[in-house]
Design a protein around this motif. Structure first.
Motif, PDB file in Angstrom:
ATOM      1  N   ALA A   1       7.982   0.557  -9.496  1.00  0.00           N
ATOM      2  CA  ALA A   1       7.199   0.407  -8.309  1.00  0.00           C
ATOM      3  C   ALA A   1       6.012  -0.566  -8.215  1.00  0.00           C
ATOM      4  O   ALA A   1       6.216  -1.427  -7.205  1.00  0.00           O
ATOM      5  N   PRO A   2       5.188  -0.830  -9.254  1.00  0.00           N
ATOM      6  CA  PRO A   2       4.500  -2.351  -9.166  1.00  0.00           C
ATOM      7  C   PRO A   2       5.033  -3.542  -8.892  1.00  0.00           C
ATOM      8  O   PRO A   2       5.006  -4.490  -8.507  1.00  0.00           O
ATOM      9  N   ILE A   3       6.344  -3.528  -9.819  1.00  0.00           N
ATOM     10  CA  ILE A   3       7.254  -4.828  -9.673  1.00  0.00           C
ATOM     11  C   ILE A   3       7.697  -4.956  -8.408  1.00  0.00           C
ATOM     12  O   ILE A   3       7.858  -6.086  -7.756  1.00  0.00           O
ATOM     13  N   PHE A   4       8.283  -3.651  -7.874  1.00  0.00           N
ATOM     14  CA  PHE A   4       8.556  -3.898  -6.173  1.00  0.00           C
ATOM     15  C   PHE A   4       7.684  -4.328  -5.291  1.00  0.00           C
ATOM     16  O   PHE A   4       7.782  -5.138  -4.380  1.00  0.00           O
TER      17      PHE A   4
ATOM     18  N   GLY B   1       0.790  -1.167  -0.106  1.00  0.00           N
ATOM     19  CA  GLY B   1      -0.111   0.012   0.022  1.00  0.00           C
ATOM     20  C   GLY B   1       0.859   1.257   0.057  1.00  0.00           C
ATOM     21  O   GLY B   1       0.554   2.222  -0.724  1.00  0.00           O
ATOM     22  N   PHE B   2       1.978   1.302   0.702  1.00  0.00           N
ATOM     23  CA  PHE B   2       2.836   2.519   0.894  1.00  0.00           C
ATOM     24  C   PHE B   2       3.634   2.652  -0.523  1.00  0.00           C
ATOM     25  O   PHE B   2       3.980   3.550  -0.983  1.00  0.00           O
ATOM     26  N   THR B   3       3.824   1.541  -1.044  1.00  0.00           N
ATOM     27  CA  THR B   3       4.731   1.551  -2.451  1.00  0.00           C
ATOM     28  C   THR B   3       3.612   1.976  -3.485  1.00  0.00           C
ATOM     29  O   THR B   3       4.019   2.881  -4.342  1.00  0.00           O
ATOM     30  N   ILE B   4       2.378   1.645  -3.514  1.00  0.00           N
ATOM     31  CA  ILE B   4       1.318   2.342  -4.371  1.00  0.00           C
ATOM     32  C   ILE B   4       1.109   3.664  -4.098  1.00  0.00           C
ATOM     33  O   ILE B   4       1.135   4.679  -4.909  1.00  0.00           O
ATOM     34  N   PHE B   5       1.183   4.209  -2.703  1.00  0.00           N
ATOM     35  CA  PHE B   5       0.890   5.555  -2.493  1.00  0.00           C
ATOM     36  C   PHE B   5       2.285   6.159  -2.943  1.00  0.00           C
ATOM     37  O   PHE B   5       2.017   7.300  -3.593  1.00  0.00           O
TER      38      PHE B   5
ATOM     39  N   ILE C   1      22.879   7.242 -13.333  1.00  0.00           N
ATOM     40  CA  ILE C   1      22.690   7.852 -12.030  1.00  0.00           C
ATOM     41  C   ILE C   1      21.381   7.816 -11.485  1.00  0.00           C
ATOM     42  O   ILE C   1      20.969   7.319 -10.226  1.00  0.00           O
ATOM     43  N   TYR C   2      20.483   8.105 -12.300  1.00  0.00           N
ATOM     44  CA  TYR C   2      19.006   8.305 -12.149  1.00  0.00           C
ATOM     45  C   TYR C   2      18.259   6.907 -11.914  1.00  0.00           C
ATOM     46  O   TYR C   2      17.484   6.680 -10.991  1.00  0.00           O
ATOM     47  N   LEU C   3      18.858   5.938 -12.488  1.00  0.00           N
ATOM     48  CA  LEU C   3      18.253   4.457 -12.538  1.00  0.00           C
ATOM     49  C   LEU C   3      18.720   3.945 -11.180  1.00  0.00           C
ATOM     50  O   LEU C   3      17.815   3.392 -10.511  1.00  0.00           O
ATOM     51  N   PHE C   4      19.961   4.069 -10.866  1.00  0.00           N
ATOM     52  CA  PHE C   4      20.541   3.541  -9.559  1.00  0.00           C
ATOM     53  C   PHE C   4      19.889   4.280  -8.487  1.00  0.00           C
ATOM     54  O   PHE C   4      19.311   3.452  -7.526  1.00  0.00           O
ATOM     55  N   MET C   5      19.815   5.485  -8.530  1.00  0.00           N
ATOM     56  CA  MET C   5      19.187   6.233  -7.430  1.00  0.00           C
ATOM     57  C   MET C   5      17.544   5.888  -7.196  1.00  0.00           C
ATOM     58  O   MET C   5      17.229   5.877  -6.124  1.00  0.00           O
ATOM     59  N   THR C   6      16.888   5.469  -8.390  1.00  0.00           N
ATOM     60  CA  THR C   6      15.555   5.276  -8.070  1.00  0.00           C
ATOM     61  C   THR C   6      15.348   3.671  -7.704  1.00  0.00           C
ATOM     62  O   THR C   6      14.468   3.736  -6.702  1.00  0.00           O
ATOM     63  N   LEU C   7      16.224   2.822  -8.146  1.00  0.00           N
ATOM     64  CA  LEU C   7      16.261   1.586  -7.772  1.00  0.00           C
ATOM     65  C   LEU C   7      16.224   1.587  -5.994  1.00  0.00           C
ATOM     66  O   LEU C   7      15.792   0.891  -5.305  1.00  0.00           O
ATOM     67  N   ALA C   8      17.512   2.259  -5.464  1.00  0.00           N
ATOM     68  CA  ALA C   8      17.685   2.457  -4.211  1.00  0.00           C
ATOM     69  C   ALA C   8      16.577   3.012  -3.399  1.00  0.00           C
ATOM     70  O   ALA C   8      16.182   2.565  -2.439  1.00  0.00           O
ATOM     71  N   GLU C   9      15.976   3.986  -4.097  1.00  0.00           N
ATOM     72  CA  GLU C   9      14.842   4.744  -3.322  1.00  0.00           C
ATOM     73  C   GLU C   9      13.589   3.836  -3.034  1.00  0.00           C
ATOM     74  O   GLU C   9      12.915   3.890  -2.132  1.00  0.00           O
ATOM     75  N   LEU C  10      13.356   2.996  -4.139  1.00  0.00           N
ATOM     76  CA  LEU C  10      12.065   1.995  -4.063  1.00  0.00           C
ATOM     77  C   LEU C  10      12.607   0.876  -2.935  1.00  0.00           C
ATOM     78  O   LEU C  10      11.781   0.225  -2.151  1.00  0.00           O
ATOM     79  N   CYS C  11      13.984   0.775  -2.512  1.00  0.00           N
ATOM     80  CA  CYS C  11      14.028  -0.270  -1.478  1.00  0.00           C
ATOM     81  C   CYS C  11      14.082   0.541  -0.123  1.00  0.00           C
ATOM     82  O   CYS C  11      14.100  -0.123   1.007  1.00  0.00           O
ATOM     83  N   LEU C  12      14.178   1.865   0.163  1.00  0.00           N
ATOM     84  CA  LEU C  12      14.453   2.600   1.301  1.00  0.00           C
ATOM     85  C   LEU C  12      13.065   3.519   1.681  1.00  0.00           C
ATOM     86  O   LEU C  12      12.537   3.222   2.867  1.00  0.00           O
ATOM     87  N   SER C  13      12.393   4.309   0.734  1.00  0.00           N
ATOM     88  CA  SER C  13      11.437   5.126   1.148  1.00  0.00           C
ATOM     89  C   SER C  13      10.323   4.762   1.422  1.00  0.00           C
ATOM     90  O   SER C  13       9.559   5.006   2.325  1.00  0.00           O
ATOM     91  N   PRO C  14       9.595   3.911   0.580  1.00  0.00           N
ATOM     92  CA  PRO C  14       8.149   3.506   0.981  1.00  0.00           C
ATOM     93  C   PRO C  14       8.213   2.626   2.048  1.00  0.00           C
ATOM     94  O   PRO C  14       7.424   2.388   2.815  1.00  0.00           O
ATOM     95  N   VAL C  15       9.400   1.560   1.986  1.00  0.00           N
ATOM     96  CA  VAL C  15       9.506   0.677   3.080  1.00  0.00           C
ATOM     97  C   VAL C  15       9.846   1.551   4.331  1.00  0.00           C
ATOM     98  O   VAL C  15       9.285   1.093   5.541  1.00  0.00           O
TER      99      VAL C  15
END
Length: 514
Positions: free
Chosen positions: A354-357, A165-169, A411-425
């Motif tokens: 995000a949907p994949i994660f 839910g937080f990832t969808i948000f 750099i944007y790709l790696f930052m985004t993948l990192a973001e999905l592991c940290l921010s919604p979680v």
């Protein structure tokens, strides 16, 4: 996995597409709020350097102070909502201030000019600009932590859909960000700053309307905790609710002064962070059970460590935007992009991944393979560190302007993948590990340390300025920037190792919360 581990008891009963129906209102409100915020942010560093003619260093520090204060005020906003206002009233008040702030930014004033070594600016319009920033800062303070708290309130404590839910948000945030950096940034940079800022203001107005119209879908989960306290007359015949709103307006004046005094902001954020950690730890030892205390300690550790990630992530709106403008070839063959539109890659990647994660975390959870929250934080540090090291390497391959856009993509790709592991979680982690009576304050603490990270981001960006071109130059020192980015990338890798080592201890202290 036991039945209790997957219980939806306490979650909102009405659903839409497998999640509580109230998530749709939170999604849309935050989407439009982020549309206004990220649209304005995409333009900010370029507006400061090209319209007001601040140097790269000065503009970066203003940017850092502003974005830092944006994340500081949710500490107060979270407390006032938890204790008195409730999330609904806090979000509404914050949205009104945001509309005023974004609309007033549209009055950009005359272009600054160089008179010898002096920059001549319209002081009146500069004051209006800082007032606009102050309104946005205060508005976000009342809205940001509390809209996330509403999302958490829609799910029961052991609902396995919470992270999803937080990832969808979070994807809603990035839909708004994508549209903003595509539309607001493009219009502002190509046709006029005021037009871009004006569109951002309209977006925020839409967010306010959506939130007010969608209250019936929240089933009272955002209402004040004790409505009778709000009507109590406490000062000059005014109710407590009205006094809180007056304090909010007065805060705008305080923020107006602070955003113009960046060093004070740095000291305030650093001191507030240390004080907040002390308060939480003392509260944990005095008022909490052993399980509650250890969970709070894990939350506190992760909140502190996230500073490293956000300090690097927030280079998007400062040094990376200036680099895109000065050093990279933005002609992609089929079309060209404006420097501010490069930031579109982050939300675009979020929308894709995000949907994949969200699916992956749930799939792994059902099989007992999902990494713990501390492990996800460590993975995020590794990813962002690798991204910066690769970017620094790529920049060094070409002398002068015209560098390959590919390295910005990396750099944007790696930052985004990192973001999905940290921010919604991370947002989900706060609502799971905090005791109920502290969840708003802990969410505010998350944003407080994000605030400090944003200030640090501005400081890091200021180190990329090239003083050899003069005090008023917006030019960057490319060689120094390459060395700096390589160093911060290595540092992030080191932080990832430390988190990985601490993960087994933190998992034990989480007492079954994943």
């Amino acid at each position: 996995m036991t039945t209790n581990d997957v219980s939806t008891i306490g979650s909102q009963e009405r659903e839409f597409l497998g999640h509580p129906i109230g998530l749709t209102i939170c999604f849309l409100t935050e989407m439009w709020e982020r549309f206004s915020y990220y649209g304005m942010r995409a333009l900010l560093i370029l507006f400061l350097t090209k319209h007001f003619l601040f140097s790269a260093g000065e503009a970066s520090l203003i940017y850092g102070a502003y974005t830092g204060l944006v994340y500081l005020l949710p500490v107060l906003g979270g407390y006032l909502a938890d204790r008195y206002l409730g999330s609904r009233k806090a979000v509404t008040f914050g949205a009104i201030l945001l509309v005023l702030g974004h609309i007033s930014l549209a009055f950009e004033g005359p272009q600054a000019v160089l008179d010898g070594d002096m920059v001549v600016r319209s002081e009146a319009h500069l004051s209006i600009f800082f007032l606009s920033l102050a309104l946005i800062i205060t508005g976000v303070g009342f809205l940001k932590a509390n809209i996330s708290t509403i999302v958490g309130a829609l799910y029961g404590p052991t609902d396995p859909r919470r992270d999803g839910g937080f990832t969808i948000f979070y994807m809603g945030i990035n839909v708004g960000s994508f549209l903003a950096t595509l539309i607001v940034a493009g219009v502002g940079e190509k046709y006029g700053w005021g037009y871009g800022f004006g569109i951002a203001g309209i977006g925020m107005l839409l967010g306010l309307v959506v939130f007010l119209k969608g209250q019936s879908l929240l089933d009272g989960r955002a209402d004040p905790p004790n409505p009778e306290e709000l009507t109590e007359r406490i000062f000059l015949g005014l109710s407590r609710e009205h006094v809180i709103y007056i304090v909010g307006v007065l805060l705008v004046g305080v923020m107006w002064w602070l955003v113009q005094n960046q060093k004070v902001v740095g000291n305030l954020l650093g001191g507030s962070g240390l004080l907040m950690v002390a308060i939480v730890l003392v509260y944990g030892f005095i008022k909490c059970t052993n399980v509650e205390r250890e969970r709070l300690m894990v939350a506190t550790i992760l909140i502190v460590f996230q500073v490293v990630f956000w300090a690097l992530f927030e280079q998007q709106g400062s040094s990376l935007t200036l680099l895109a403008d000065q050093q990279f070839d933005l002609d992609l063959g089929i079309f060209s992009v404006a420097a501010s539109q490069v930031q579109t890659m982050n939300p675009l990647f979020i929308i894709v991944f995000a949907p994949i994660f969200a699916w992956a975390w749930l799939w792994l959870s059902k099989r007992g393979w999902e990494p713990s929250t501390p492990a996800k934080f460590a993975i995020a540090m590794f990813l962002v560190g690798i991204g910066y090291i690769l970017f620094a390497y790529g920049m060094g391959l070409t002398d002068g302007p015209g560098k390959s856009f590919f390295w910005l993509f990396i750099i944007y790709l790696f930052m985004t993948l990192a973001e999905l592991c940290l921010s919604p979680v991370g947002l989900s982690m706060i609502t799971k590990l905090s005791v109920a009576r502290l969840v708003g304050m802990m969410m505010g603490m998350w944003f407080l340390f994000t605030a400090f990270a944003n200030y640090v981001a501005g400081f890091i960006s200021s180190l990329t300025g090239d003083s050899a071109h003069g005090a008023n130059s917006a030019e960057l020192d490319v060689t120094a920037t390459i060395d700096l980015f390589h160093s911060v990338g290595v540092f992030a890798l080191g932080v990832g190792v430390v988190l990985l080592v601490l993960t087994p201890i933190m998992r034990k202290w989480m007492h079954g919360v994943h």
